[in-house]
Design an enzyme around this catalytic site. Structure first.
Site, short mmCIF file in Angstrom:
data_model
loop_
_atom_site.label_atom_id
_atom_site.label_comp_id
_atom_site.label_asym_id
_atom_site.label_seq_id
_atom_site.Cartn_x
_atom_site.Cartn_y
_atom_site.Cartn_z
N GLU A 53 1.18 -1.06 0.08
CA GLU A 53 -0.19 0.22 -0.40
C GLU A 53 0.83 1.31 0.18
OE1 GLU A 53 -2.52 -2.91 2.70
OE2 GLU A 53 0.01 -2.83 2.10
N ALA A 159 14.58 -36.38 -7.87
CA ALA A 159 14.44 -36.61 -9.23
C ALA A 159 14.77 -38.16 -9.49
CB ALA A 159 16.17 -35.94 -9.61
N ARG A 189 14.63 -23.32 -5.06
CA ARG A 189 14.94 -23.13 -2.95
C ARG A 189 15.26 -21.87 -2.92
NH1 ARG A 189 21.05 -26.41 -4.29
NH2 ARG A 189 20.22 -28.58 -4.37
N ASP A 205 25.62 -38.20 -0.82
CA ASP A 205 26.25 -36.73 -1.96
C ASP A 205 26.97 -35.08 -1.91
OD1 ASP A 205 24.82 -38.08 -3.32
OD2 ASP A 205 22.59 -36.78 -2.89
N LEU A 209 23.73 -27.33 -0.78
CA LEU A 209 22.50 -26.81 -0.92
C LEU A 209 22.06 -25.31 -0.74
CD1 LEU A 209 21.03 -29.64 2.16
CD2 LEU A 209 21.02 -29.29 -0.60
N LEU A 304 11.67 -38.66 2.52
CA LEU A 304 10.90 -38.04 1.70
C LEU A 304 9.60 -39.02 1.73
CD1 LEU A 304 13.29 -37.64 -1.49
CD2 LEU A 304 11.70 -35.81 -0.07
#
Length: 361
Positions: A53, A159, A189, A205, A209, A304
């Protein structure tokens, strides 16, 4: 489409310019209209800076200033009525004697939630609400999830190969997605406040990140390391970005509720969890206390799947390299009877997007 919806669409277009820059504040756009002509527009550009605003009214050229008190203000989210990083926008609207305001959606934040609308109406401003309400909620689904579910918005990403493999059987690095998709992942990300991986992913890995492939702010890094066994020379601990370690033994973060800004200032910090309660729930509670409104879960498969099994997720993005098959390896997480809401193709990769319509928590 009605006249109100046309201008609210413009508010949403403006708001989207600040993706990744306003958290923990919402993205908000605003338009000032006089007799069918836009005389000012603006959006909330960055956390801690002027709200939509304010920027909208500041944009009105000098030759149109006399028209402000005869115009209609459109804003995608209810104006604030409290002092935060900036003064209340409801007071600003009243001070400019704007006679009418059209609001997309009510703000769920407890310090606002209807108070801005009430203050405006008490001052004699005509208030219309609920214009493109669902679209206005959608653009700030992270903000709404945080304030209504009291946990961060959870985005799952992985993936996989065409035959459903997420990693090599011997834990060696398996490059699945192509370069263009990798750049897109780094953009994702930059749009989230934090990013989470498990112990195995961190160890084998050795991910950084960060958003090194995209010009945006890197998320706060989170890693599960229950036994504090990860070597100190991993990129998660050495690349100069803040990292929080969920573990069984150490706690260096303040026990009281803190802000994401404070978490960033700590560098490497530890959050102690227990075996007695679901790790996913403990992490969600911790991130809520840290003021972290969204988390991108990047792996591995066990972590996951834990989010999927407990139903604590909001969106999933699954990248499949349609031209790569391994025949053997670590199986990708599995959905139960869900179909993608949309998909896109980037060369060899197909990205499928899923929404969770069955929250368990």
């Amino acid at each position: 489409m009605t006249e109100h919806e046309i201008y609210m669409k413009r508010c949403l277009e403006l708001a989207r310019n600040a993706i990744g820059d306003t958290a923990p504040n919402p993205m908000v756009g605003s338009v000032l209209v006089h007799e069918g002509r836009i005389i000012g527009e603006g959006y909330h550009r960055e956390y801690g800076k002027a709200h939509a605003e304010v920027n909208c009214l500041d944009s009105v050229p000098s030759y149109d200033r006399d028209l402000v008190s005869e115009s209609t203000l459109y804003v995608s989210l209810e104006p604030c009525a409290h002092f935060g990083k900036t003064p209340p926008c409801a007071d600003l609207i009243i001070r400019h004697r704007i006679p009418k305001i059209v609001i997309g959606v009510r703000d769920p934040f407890v310090s606002v939630n209807g108070k801005g609308i009430e203050k405006l109406r008490e001052a004699g401003v005509k208030v219309i609400t609920g214009v493109l309400e669902e679209e206005c909620k959608q653009i700030n689904q992270r903000f709404f999830t945080f304030h209504t579910r009291h946990r961060p918005f959870v985005l799952l990403k992985w993936a996989q190969t065409a035959d459903g493999v997420i990693g090599a059987a011997d834990r060696s690095r398996l490059l699945i997605s192509n370069e263009a998709t990798n750049r897109l992942v780094h953009r994702w990300r930059s749009e989230e406040m934090s990013i989470l991986v498990g112990t195995t992913t961190a160890l084998y890995d050795d991910p950084e990140l960060t958003t090194r492939l995209w010009p945006g702010k890197s998320p706060i890094r989170l890693v599960v390391d229950m036994d504090l066994s990860l070597p100190s020379n991993l990129k998660l601990f050495t690349s100069g970005h803040p990292t929080v370690v969920f573990n069984l033994y150490r706690h260096t973060l303040p026990l009281e509720k803190i802000s994401a800004e404070e978490v960033r200032s700590f560098g490497l910090s530890y959050y102690q969890v227990t075996h007695d309660v679901s790790l996913v729930h403990q992490m969600m509670n911790a991130l809520y206390r840290m003021g972290i409104q969204s988390v991108l879960v990047e792996g591995g498969a066990f972590l996951l799947q834990s989010f999927l099994d407990e139903g604590i997720w909001d969106e999933a993005r699954v990248i499949t390299n349609e031209q790569l098959e391994t025949g053997a390896g670590l199986p990708a997480p599995r959905f139960k009877g869900l179909h993608p809401v949309r998909h896109e193709r980037i060369f060899s990769d197909t990205i499928r997007y899923y929404n969770n319509h069955m929250h368990k928590e």
